[in-house]
Design an enzyme around this catalytic site. Structure first.
Site, PDB file in Angstrom:
ATOM      1  N   ASP A  58       0.859  -1.181   0.000  1.00  0.00           N
ATOM      2  CA  ASP A  58       0.000   0.000   0.000  1.00  0.00           C
ATOM      3  C   ASP A  58       0.894   1.229   0.000  1.00  0.00           C
ATOM      4  OD1 ASP A  58      -1.692   2.114   0.504  1.00  0.00           O
ATOM      5  OD2 ASP A  58      -2.427   1.353   2.436  1.00  0.00           O
ATOM      6  N   ASN A  86       6.301   3.572 -11.652  1.00  0.00           N
ATOM      7  CA  ASN A  86       5.099   3.754 -12.469  1.00  0.00           C
ATOM      8  C   ASN A  86       3.834   3.969 -11.653  1.00  0.00           C
ATOM      9  OD1 ASN A  86       3.186   3.237 -14.881  1.00  0.00           O
ATOM     10  ND2 ASN A  86       2.664   1.622 -13.424  1.00  0.00           N
ATOM     11  N   TYR A 158      -3.162  15.563  -9.209  1.00  0.00           N
ATOM     12  CA  TYR A 158      -2.383  14.622 -10.022  1.00  0.00           C
ATOM     13  C   TYR A 158      -1.313  15.362 -10.800  1.00  0.00           C
ATOM     14  CZ  TYR A 158      -1.324  11.384 -13.860  1.00  0.00           C
ATOM     15  OH  TYR A 158      -0.679  10.596 -14.772  1.00  0.00           O
ATOM     16  N   LYS A 162       2.745  14.835 -10.235  1.00  0.00           N
ATOM     17  CA  LYS A 162       3.600  14.339 -11.310  1.00  0.00           C
ATOM     18  C   LYS A 162       4.754  15.305 -11.584  1.00  0.00           C
ATOM     19  CE  LYS A 162       2.151  10.307 -12.604  1.00  0.00           C
ATOM     20  NZ  LYS A 162       3.061   9.140 -12.522  1.00  0.00           N
TER      21      LYS A 162
END
Length: 253
Positions: A58, A86, A158, A162
């Site tokens: 996790d 990834n 997000y 990133k």
């Protein structure tokens, strides 16, 4: 295809999408693959056809990330050659227009899974390579949103996360190249994965998104996977630090 026989390769988020394609390609190239999964063991097993070591973790829990690294090293007889960062999460809500409780929850999760966990694995890898004098490579699976932003307002966390892990990966490249430690970022555009389909539904639908792409099609996960295999081969040392755009000419800079 490049021959990765003898290389021990970690692929995180190997159950689906880009991660599944990358794990499959690494196995096909002869690598000894340690495939991470969160909850979908069957997906990781299918991607690697029973030819990889599967380890669950996790990535919202940093102690679980540490344990994952230790288990992966043990499975690789103490030596990791390539880390493919990834695993990631992209929620479709948690934007500026959403309730503050949702904003906080989505940002906390994005920072944990998309930044803290891969950065922690990167730290483990680099420290091990420095301690042993061995060379290694980190391949970060980024996104074009880290430089152009996202058209989906709900995915703001997000995009930010990133960008953060991309900068961390480039920092490793700049500071440890002399020790033979390489680091790359692959930045895909719109990829044919379920995560991208969910995002497209927030921005006009699949057909509308496809219509904006010069090639008229989404990037297949196999394109990213094959690029990762090439980088893992070590044949592009002086590409270290680069962001490799894979978007079918949809974003040129």
């Amino acid at each position: 295809m490049d021959d990765l026989t003898g290389k021990n390769v970690i692929v995180t988020g190997a159950s689906k999408g880009i991660g599944a394609a990358t794990a499959q390609a690494m196995v096909a190239a002869g690598a000894n693959v340690i495939a991470h999964y969160g909850g979908d063991k069957a997906g990781a097993a299918a991607a690697t056809q029973g030819k990889a070591t599967l380890i669950q973790a996790d990535f919202t829990d940093m102690s679980a990330v540490d344990a994952f690294w230790n288990h992966a090293k043990a499975a690789a007889n103490g030596r990791i050659d390539v880390l493919v960062n990834n695993a990631g999460i992209m929620r479709q809500t948690g934007g500026i227009g959403d309730p503050i409780e949702e904003w906080d929850s989505v940002w906390d999760e994005a920072i944990a899974v998309n930044v803290s966990a891969p950065a922690r694995l990167m730290r483990h890898a680099v420290r091990d390579w420095l301690d042993t004098g061995e060379k290694g490579a980190i391949i970060g699976i980024g996104s074009w949103v880290s430089t152009r932003g996202t058209s989906n307002p709900g995915a703001i966390a997000y995009a930010a996360s990133k960008a953060a892990i991309s900068a961390a990966t480039k920092t490793v490249a700049r500071n440890y190249a002399a020790q033979g430690i390489l680091a790359y970022v692959i930045a895909p555009g719109v990829v044919g994965t379920q995560m991208s389909v969910a995002s497209a539904e927030k921005t006009g639908g699949v057909d509308a998104v496809t219509a904006t792409l010069p090639m008229g099609e989404w990037v297949p996960p196999s394109d990213i996977a094959e690029t990762a295999v090439f980088l893992a081969s070590g044949r592009a040392r002086h590409l270290t630090g680069a962001t490799i755009d894979l978007n079918g000419a949809a974003y040129i800079r």
